[in-house]
Design an enzyme around this catalytic site. Structure first.
Site, mmCIF file in Angstrom:
data_model
loop_
_atom_site.group_PDB
_atom_site.id
_atom_site.type_symbol
_atom_site.label_atom_id
_atom_site.label_comp_id
_atom_site.label_asym_id
_atom_site.label_seq_id
_atom_site.Cartn_x
_atom_site.Cartn_y
_atom_site.Cartn_z
ATOM 1 C CG HIS A 144 -3.629 12.816 2.177
ATOM 2 N ND1 HIS A 144 -3.897 13.111 0.877
ATOM 3 C CD2 HIS A 144 -4.020 11.518 2.361
ATOM 4 C CE1 HIS A 144 -4.417 12.049 0.278
ATOM 5 N NE2 HIS A 144 -4.505 11.070 1.151
ATOM 6 C CG HIS A 145 -1.983 12.397 7.683
ATOM 7 N ND1 HIS A 145 -0.632 12.160 7.749
ATOM 8 C CD2 HIS A 145 -2.507 11.371 6.961
ATOM 9 C CE1 HIS A 145 -0.355 11.042 7.121
ATOM 10 N NE2 HIS A 145 -1.483 10.542 6.626
ATOM 11 N N GLY A 202 -0.691 9.316 -3.949
ATOM 12 C CA GLY A 202 -0.769 8.275 -4.988
ATOM 13 C C GLY A 202 -2.172 8.208 -5.582
ATOM 14 C CE LYS A 244 -0.362 11.005 0.640
ATOM 15 N NZ LYS A 244 0.032 9.609 0.819
ATOM 16 N N GLY A 281 0.809 -1.227 0.000
ATOM 17 C CA GLY A 281 0.000 0.000 0.000
ATOM 18 C C GLY A 281 0.828 1.256 0.000
ATOM 19 C CB THR A 282 4.471 1.882 0.456
ATOM 20 O OG1 THR A 282 4.510 1.078 1.632
ATOM 21 C CG2 THR A 282 5.374 3.101 0.639
ATOM 22 C CG ASN A 330 -7.455 4.926 -1.608
ATOM 23 O OD1 ASN A 330 -8.111 4.132 -0.953
ATOM 24 N ND2 ASN A 330 -7.364 6.201 -1.315
HETATM 25 N N1 LIG Z 1 -2.748 2.405 -0.500
HETATM 26 C C1 LIG Z 1 -3.517 2.863 0.487
HETATM 27 O O1 LIG Z 1 -4.731 2.585 0.564
HETATM 28 C C2 LIG Z 1 -2.900 3.722 1.552
HETATM 29 C C3 LIG Z 1 -3.653 4.224 2.622
HETATM 30 C C4 LIG Z 1 -2.999 4.947 3.618
HETATM 31 C C5 LIG Z 1 -1.631 5.166 3.528
HETATM 32 N N2 LIG Z 1 -0.946 4.696 2.461
HETATM 33 C C6 LIG Z 1 0.514 4.818 2.330
HETATM 34 O O2 LIG Z 1 1.092 3.804 3.141
HETATM 35 C C7 LIG Z 1 2.359 4.238 3.636
HETATM 36 C C8 LIG Z 1 2.379 4.118 5.156
HETATM 37 O O3 LIG Z 1 1.388 4.973 5.708
HETATM 38 P P1 LIG Z 1 1.226 5.140 7.282
HETATM 39 O O4 LIG Z 1 0.155 6.160 7.446
HETATM 40 O O5 LIG Z 1 1.107 3.815 7.967
HETATM 41 O O6 LIG Z 1 2.648 5.788 7.645
HETATM 42 P P2 LIG Z 1 3.423 5.734 9.042
HETATM 43 O O7 LIG Z 1 4.516 6.735 8.927
HETATM 44 O O8 LIG Z 1 2.454 5.856 10.170
HETATM 45 O O9 LIG Z 1 4.029 4.252 9.075
HETATM 46 C C9 LIG Z 1 5.091 3.803 8.307
HETATM 47 C C10 LIG Z 1 5.903 2.855 9.162
HETATM 48 O O10 LIG Z 1 6.903 2.212 8.363
HETATM 49 C C11 LIG Z 1 8.058 2.086 9.194
HETATM 50 N N3 LIG Z 1 9.222 1.840 8.340
HETATM 51 C C12 LIG Z 1 10.042 2.732 7.720
HETATM 52 N N4 LIG Z 1 10.995 2.090 7.021
HETATM 53 C C13 LIG Z 1 10.773 0.758 7.200
HETATM 54 C C14 LIG Z 1 11.393 -0.410 6.720
HETATM 55 N N5 LIG Z 1 12.460 -0.364 5.925
HETATM 56 N N6 LIG Z 1 10.888 -1.611 7.064
HETATM 57 C C15 LIG Z 1 9.806 -1.689 7.885
HETATM 58 N N7 LIG Z 1 9.169 -0.609 8.374
HETATM 59 C C16 LIG Z 1 9.638 0.596 8.036
HETATM 60 C C17 LIG Z 1 8.099 3.394 9.966
HETATM 61 O O11 LIG Z 1 8.931 3.299 11.116
HETATM 62 C C18 LIG Z 1 6.628 3.567 10.316
HETATM 63 O O12 LIG Z 1 6.297 2.932 11.542
HETATM 64 C C19 LIG Z 1 2.533 5.652 3.091
HETATM 65 O O13 LIG Z 1 3.263 5.582 1.881
HETATM 66 C C20 LIG Z 1 1.109 6.116 2.811
HETATM 67 O O14 LIG Z 1 1.034 7.100 1.800
HETATM 68 C C21 LIG Z 1 -1.547 3.984 1.476
#
Ligand SMILES: NC(=O)c1ccc[n+]([C@@H]2O[C@H](COP(=O)([O-])OP(=O)(O)OC[C@H]3O[C@@H](n4cnc5c(N)ncnc54)[C@H](O)[C@@H]3O)[C@@H](O)[C@H]2O)c1
Length: 238
Positions: free
Chosen positions: A135-136, A145, A139, A75-76, A102
């Site tokens: 967004h918050h 995305g 982000k 989802g990243t 998403n």
């Molecule tokens: N596709 C979707 O539906 C959707 C929805 C929400 C958020 N997102 C995306 O998902 C991602 C994460 O969002 P979030 O809100 O959880 O962010 P967040 O910052 O709360 O969490 C990300 C986590 O990843 C950890 N991290 C960093 N590098 C790492 C690694 N190499 N290995 C393991 N963990 C690692 C961080 O320490 C953190 O805890 C973002 O890219 C966001 O844009 C996608």
């Protein structure tokens, strides 16, 4: 289903709660403080991995899952310039991969509405089209995305727009995406068609992260025993 969670931030925690509620097990949780535990031995014990980390780490984590032969849902956002490369490696390794900008079911319906609206608007040259996303403040990527997916759908249909730009613009050939970062907003996306006589707006407003978590777990359930590259359209049967 035994799940590996890669990234235990806001989304990782929301996905954990949803997966447990649905009777799944989280048997591996990876974040920055235990990154060395993301290895083939641990991954091989899992039916599927769900990756929500940061734009700079997603590709490495996905490739590690391919190496271990574990299906991976990602989802990243913010790394899609490498998507073609990742898809190729998935095919070479006979892996299983599903990514989406998403995972919310509502947004995936919104994507279909967006494509249809853009098809209708291609010939309506009196309307300008623009996008806005909110967004918050934590982000990391901009535009979101989801906004990029929406913009690309519009660009595929509306011939008078040639590329998206992440700023206000007077160039009528550019598709404007305005990105705002406000408080704790989970995600709002608006596509606006504007003429001198009226406006049409389609808006999706996420109330919280639950919709993303539900969709991500649904995608993991779908992908678990499959090989190949899939999208949310496959999961939702669109
Ligand atoms: N596709 C979707 O539906 C959707 C929805 C929400 C958020 N997102 C995306 O998902 C991602 C994460 O969002 P979030 O809100 O959880 O962010 P967040 O910052 O709360 O969490 C990300 C986590 O990843 C950890 N991290 C960093 N590098 C790492 C690694 N190499 N290995 C393991 N963990 C690692 C961080 O320490 C953190 O805890 C973002 O890219 C966001 O844009 C996608």
């Amino acid at each position: 289903m035994n799940i590996a969670l890669i990234g235990y931030g806001k989304m990782g925690k929301a996905i954990e709660a949803t997966a447990l509620q649905k009777g799944h097990n989280i048997i591996l949780k990876i974040d920055v403080d235990n990154i060395d535990e993301l290895n083939n031995e641990n991954l091989k014990k899992c039916d599927v991995a769900i990756e929500f980390t940061t734009p700079g780490n997603a590709v490495k984590n996905i490739l590690q899952c391919f190496d271990a032969g574990v299906p991976v849902v990602c989802g990243t956002t913010g790394w899609l310039d490498k998507l073609e490369e990742v898809n190729q490696i998935c095919k070479q390794k006979n892996g299983s991969f599903l990514t989406s900008s998403n995972f919310s079911i509502g947004v995936n319906i919104f994507f279909e509405i967006n494509k249809f609206a853009a098809t209708l608007m291609n010939k309506q040259k009196d309307y300008n089209v623009s996008l806005e996303e909110i967004h918050h403040t934590e982000k990391k990527d901009s535009p979101s995305g989801t906004a990029i997916t929406l913009a690309e759908q519009v660009l595929q249909q509306i011939e008078r727009k040639h590329k998206w730009v992440n700023s206000a613009t007077d160039n009528t050939e550019d598709l404007e995406i305005i990105s705002k970062r406000i408080g704790l907003v989970a995600g709002t996306h608006k596509v606006k068609y504007s003429s001198s006589v009226d406006d049409i707006e389609i808006i999706h407003t996420a109330h919280n992260r639950q919709g993303f978590a539900n969709g991500a777990v649904l995608a993991a359930e779908f992908l678990k025993d499959k090989k190949g590259i899939f999208t949310m359209k496959d999961v939702l049967g669109f």
